[in-house]
Design an enzyme around this catalytic site. Sequence first.
Site, PDB file in Angstrom:
ATOM      1  N   GLY A  45       0.813  -1.218   0.000  1.00  0.00           N
ATOM      2  CA  GLY A  45       0.000   0.000   0.000  1.00  0.00           C
ATOM      3  C   GLY A  45       0.841   1.261   0.000  1.00  0.00           C
ATOM      4  N   CYS A  46       1.893   1.257   0.788  1.00  0.00           N
ATOM      5  CA  CYS A  46       2.765   2.438   0.869  1.00  0.00           C
ATOM      6  C   CYS A  46       3.509   2.652  -0.448  1.00  0.00           C
ATOM      7  CB  CYS A  46       3.731   2.306   2.039  1.00  0.00           C
ATOM      8  SG  CYS A  46       2.886   2.307   3.638  1.00  0.00           S
TER       9      CYS A  46
END
Length: 154
Positions: A45-46
Site C-alpha cells: 500500500g505504501c
Amino acid sequence: MTPLSAGTTAPDFSLQNQDDQPTTLHDFKGKKVLLYFYPKAMTPGCTVQACGLRDSKTELDEKNVVVLGVSIDPVKRLPKFIERDQLNFTLLSDEDHAVADAFGVWGEKKFMGKTYDGLHRISFLIDENGIIEHVFDKFKTKDHHQVVLNYLNQ
C-alpha cells in the site's frame, strides 16, 4: 487519536531524511508542503501511494507543492525505498513517532484481530505560512495523489 485540523499552525519539526540530513518544516517556508504519513516503507500500500505521488511530481511542482513522506522506519531503510521505486521526493524518519504524535496521527489500530499502536495514513497540506490548509484522511492508497491534485485544482 485526534489529527490536527485545517486552520491549525503545523508544528515545526526536525527529522532525518533519507540522506541522514536534518530536515525541518521551516526549510520549506514559502512553499506548500504535502506532509504525508505512511505506515511502512516498501509495503504494498505504501509503495502504491508513493509511486502515485512520484508520478504526479510535475503537477505538484506547478502548484508549488513539496512532498515529504514520514514513517517510523529507520533512516537506513529510506534510501532503499527511494532507489527501488525511483521516488523523487524526500522521505523522513520519525522512529520515536514524536512528529506523528504532534500531528495526532499516532494511535490505536486494528489489523487481523489485533489491536496495537501505530501510524495512521493521513496527509496534511500545509500552506506557505505553515498553516494546515487541508487534511486528507479518506482515500485509497492508489488514489491519494489524485485526491490531492483534485483539491489543488478546485
